[in-house]
Design an enzyme around this catalytic site. Structure first.
Site, PDB file in Angstrom:
ATOM      1  N   ASP A   1      -9.976   3.753  -3.333  1.00  0.00           N
ATOM      2  CA  ASP A   1     -10.657   2.557  -2.826  1.00  0.00           C
ATOM      3  C   ASP A   1     -12.090   2.438  -3.339  1.00  0.00           C
ATOM      4  O   ASP A   1     -12.834   3.420  -3.378  1.00  0.00           O
ATOM      5  CB  ASP A   1     -10.715   2.580  -1.298  1.00  0.00           C
ATOM      6  CG  ASP A   1      -9.348   2.329  -0.690  1.00  0.00           C
ATOM      7  OD1 ASP A   1      -8.356   2.250  -1.444  1.00  0.00           O
ATOM      8  OD2 ASP A   1      -9.274   2.224   0.548  1.00  0.00           O
TER       9      ASP A   1
ATOM     10  N   ASP B   1       0.836  -1.205   0.000  1.00  0.00           N
ATOM     11  CA  ASP B   1       0.000   0.000   0.000  1.00  0.00           C
ATOM     12  C   ASP B   1       0.877   1.263   0.000  1.00  0.00           C
ATOM     13  O   ASP B   1       2.101   1.184  -0.061  1.00  0.00           O
ATOM     14  CB  ASP B   1      -0.920  -0.060   1.238  1.00  0.00           C
ATOM     15  CG  ASP B   1      -2.290   0.544   0.995  1.00  0.00           C
ATOM     16  OD1 ASP B   1      -2.414   1.411   0.125  1.00  0.00           O
ATOM     17  OD2 ASP B   1      -3.228   0.159   1.714  1.00  0.00           O
TER      18      ASP B   1
HETATM   19  C1  GLA Z   1      -5.872   1.437   1.600  1.00  0.00           C
HETATM   20  C2  GLA Z   1      -6.023   0.448   0.455  1.00  0.00           C
HETATM   21  C3  GLA Z   1      -7.177  -0.471   0.766  1.00  0.00           C
HETATM   22  C4  GLA Z   1      -6.946  -1.205   2.081  1.00  0.00           C
HETATM   23  C5  GLA Z   1      -6.710  -0.199   3.191  1.00  0.00           C
HETATM   24  C6  GLA Z   1      -6.238  -0.865   4.484  1.00  0.00           C
HETATM   25  O1  GLA Z   1      -6.967   2.300   1.684  1.00  0.00           O
HETATM   26  O2  GLA Z   1      -6.186   1.130  -0.752  1.00  0.00           O
HETATM   27  O3  GLA Z   1      -7.377  -1.395  -0.275  1.00  0.00           O
HETATM   28  O4  GLA Z   1      -5.843  -2.048   1.944  1.00  0.00           O
HETATM   29  O5  GLA Z   1      -5.732   0.767   2.837  1.00  0.00           O
HETATM   30  O6  GLA Z   1      -6.050   0.054   5.511  1.00  0.00           O
END
Ligand code: GLA
Length: 680
Positions: free
Chosen positions: A237, A182
């Protein structure tokens, strides 16, 4: 926080933090210790161990994030339960392979030796034991960390920035086969550099590990991440809503040219089964992810998921489109009026074709074999991948697709086409806007799209309970020649007392195949029923809308949109001024009212609601049928309420649209304050 944005508030925190620490670093006020900045690689990366062979088709599996986030139910028994279900429910056989952990599996602190420590409450037997269990089922195991000093969860678990080699080693020792890496708390260090260091660290372990680059498309990873990993997130997301899923889909569709075996655009994990969309929308989600050759990571807790989720997720003909060895991402052929045609070239020379209706009412979508890239042929075999039936066509590919629905077909230019019954396309036209108690005339058409005759063709039209539907001409034909149409007129009586809103009628055509079975095609037909507005001036928020769509929670009457629930808004407030009446919406939004040609003017005071802080940017539009009657351009929190007046004379319907002004819909709380209409 009063003004929830489209995204979860956690995102605000971490983006703000990222910006702050970057600023501190550049002004010399070091916010992090020197060790937190990535160390140079200890030794040059050895030749990668089979890296080139990984993910030759898009990875398939499971990740807990979309269903659990960091809640307690994310634990060893969940992960094992998913692995069990993969085997028991045929998901493993369908191709699902990776069982992946997302954020929150670790303790917030490393141990004295700098090693990551699994959370003993969630994973009492450690991570290796879970990996072993997953492996014992013939599946593969994945884990998560961030290319930053901490992960994305607001609790802040350790990230791998500056610890790449030791963390990668630890993962490999546990038997990890997949790493999602990430982007949070990245201290402003160059993305390519951060993701390259981990690539080298993974390679140094000697273990083949699929490397999922998750920097949300911020640095155009499609241009460089193919040299590092096998998939790269292209957007922010996803969440379990139509707005989120469809906007991510559209961004990802633009990147078709970058996908290839071993390197995939990743529009984020699946939401199928989580409950925030209809099954029609989930089938669109799954169809479109497949035609985009996207990774298929199930994001629902299969232990509690509805049966419909299993049916969607295990459709092996749709999965075959995703997993096609040619490894091409589908390309947009056309997208007018929310009628999307996407075509994916497949290894056997056929094309998968998605007819996707973005609109909120049924629409007919049509394309041709030529337009989707197929070679010239006298006939084509067309297989419907959701109905699992074959038909033939001489080249027209058409269907009436329900709102938010997708028809997915696979079309071959082969010699066998004439063995299959012809495709029969049904659709209807006519009056669509009416009032209770009236009769509308609808004309349906059933057309043979094939190169062979359709036998024993008949059509039927059914309305909601209490609606009277009477055919006024023939409803059957012994045979339709190729290209011929059976047209039928229908009178439809809308019962007196019917309330405002869209009603769906279903048109069905059936014809007999060689083998004596029946082949059915259906088309939804929308009749929009309105109740006349009172004469004189009135508040539109007192009337029932014909339809309403909203980017975040429901449209609210006489209050702002507030949070995601119904009725949880605040007094409508723009630039410090409060309004008693109006609509609270959130971009992207569209609200329609029936006018029936009897109204002259719609007026409102519009703007970004004060509850969105200082970040909302929206634009307002008023449409009189298909004419844009007023628009504001971009408005922000800095703008006071803007007076809008639109001439709607003669229009059947007024549509109030709020767009995100082109910068994403986060924080876009908008008001149609003091919304009034004048009618005769
Ligand atoms: C980010 C990623 C998500 C998830 C969250 C976890 O937002 O893009 O897919 O992994 O972190 O905290």
């Amino acid at each position: 926080m009063r003004h929830l944005p489209m995204r979860v508030p956690r995102v605000i925190g971490r983006r703000a933090l990222g910006a702050l620490t970057t600023a501190l670093l550049t002004t010399g006020g070091l916010a992090v210790s020197a060790q937190a900045v990535p160390a140079a690689a200890p030794d040059p990366a050895p030749a990668s161990s089979g890296h080139e062979q990984l993910a030759l088709t898009p990875p398939m599996g499971f990740n807990n994030w979309n269903s659990t986030h960091c809640r307690d139910e994310f634990n060893e028994s969940m992960v094992k339960g998913i692995a069990d279900l993969f085997v028991e429910r045929g998901l493993k056989d369908a191709g699902y392979e990776y069982v992946n952990l997302d954020d929150c599996w670790a303790l917030p602190e490393r141990d004295a030796d700098g090693r990551l420590v699994p959370d003993p409450k969630r994973f009492p037997n450690g991570i290796e034991a879970v990996a072993d269990y997953v492996h014992s089922k013939g599946l593969k195991f994945g884990i998560y960390t961030s290319a930053g000093t901490k992960t994305c969860s607001s609790i802040g678990f350790p990230g791998a920035l500056g610890h790449e080699y030791s963390d990668a080693r630890q993962f490999a020792d546990w038997g990890v086969d997949y790493l999602k890496y990430d982007n949070c708390n990245n201290q402003g260090v160059d993305a390519k550099q951060r993701y390259t260091t981990m690539r080298d660290a993974l390679a140094a372990t000697g273990r083949p590990i699929v490397y999922s680059i998750c920097e949300w498309g911020e640095n155009k990873p499609w241009e460089w991440a193919g040299d590092l990993g096998q998939l790269w997130r292209t957007t922010g997301d996803i969440n379990d809503s139509w707005g989120s899923m469809s906007s991510i889909m559209k961004s990802n569709l633009e990147l078709a040219e970058y996908a290839r075996p071993g390197g995939w655009n990743d529009p984020d994990m699946l939401e199928v089964g989580n409950g925030g969309m209809t099954d029609t929308e989930y089938r669109t989600h799954f169809s479109m992810w497949s035609i985009m050759a996207a990774p298929l990571l199930i994001g629902t807790d299969l232990r509690t998921a509805p049966e419909s989720a299993f049916e969607i997720l295990t459709n092996d003909e749709v999965i075959a489109v995703d997993q096609d060895p040619l490894g091409k991402q589908g390309e947009v052929v056309s997208s007018e009026g929310g009628r999307w045609v996407v075509s994916k070239e497949l290894a056997d020379g056929s094309r998968a074709v998605a007819l996707f209706n973005e609109g909120s009412r049924a629409q007919r979508i049509e394309t041709t074999a030529k337009a989707v890239g197929l070679p010239k042929s006298r006939g084509y075999t067309m297989r419907d991948l959701w109905k699992h039936s074959d038909t033939n066509t001489t080249g027209r590919i058409a269907a009436t697709v329900p709102a938010h629905g997708t028809v997915l077909v696979r079309v071959h230019a082969d010699r066998k086409w004439a063995q299959y019954p012809p495709a029969v396309d049904v659709h209807a036209g006519g009056d669509t806007v009416t009032e209770a108690g009236r009769t509308v005339r609808i004309t349906s058409e059933a057309t043979d799209l094939g190169g062979t005759a359709a036998h024993s063709v008949s059509v039927a039209l059914t309305g909601p309970d209490g609606w009277r539907v009477t055919p006024r001409s023939a409803t059957s034909a012994r045979a339709l020649k190729p290209g011929a149409t059976l047209a039928t007129d229908w009178d439809v009586v809308v019962p007196a007392g019917t309330s405002t809103g869209d009603r769906i009628l279903t048109l069905t055509a059936r014809h007999r195949t060689h083998s004596g079975s029946w082949l059915t095609s259906t088309a939804p037909f929308t009749v929009r029923v309105g109740v006349p507005l009172p004469a004189g001036e009135s508040a539109l928020s007192d009337a029932d809308p014909l339809s309403a769509t909203n980017g975040w929670g429901p449209v609210e009457r006489d209050q702002s949109v507030g949070e995601r629930g119904a009725g949880d808004g605040n007094p409508i407030t723009i630039g410090g001024t409060t309004f008693a009446k109006g609509l609270g919406v959130h971009a992207s939004s569209s609200v329609e009212y029936y006018l029936g040609g009897t109204c002259g003017k719609v007026t409102a005071q519009v703007g970004v609601d004060d509850e969105s802080g200082d970040k909302g940017t929206v634009a307002f539009e008023v449409w009189a049928d298909e004419t844009r009657a007023a628009s504001t351009g971009t408005l922000t929190n800095a703008d006071p309420a803007r007076a809008v007046s639109a001439d709607v004379s003669g229009a059947d319907i007024v549509r109030l649209v709020v767009t995100d002004a082109g910068d994403g819909s986060g924080y876009d709380h908008a008001d149609w304050a003091d919304l009034r209409v004048t009618c005769t």
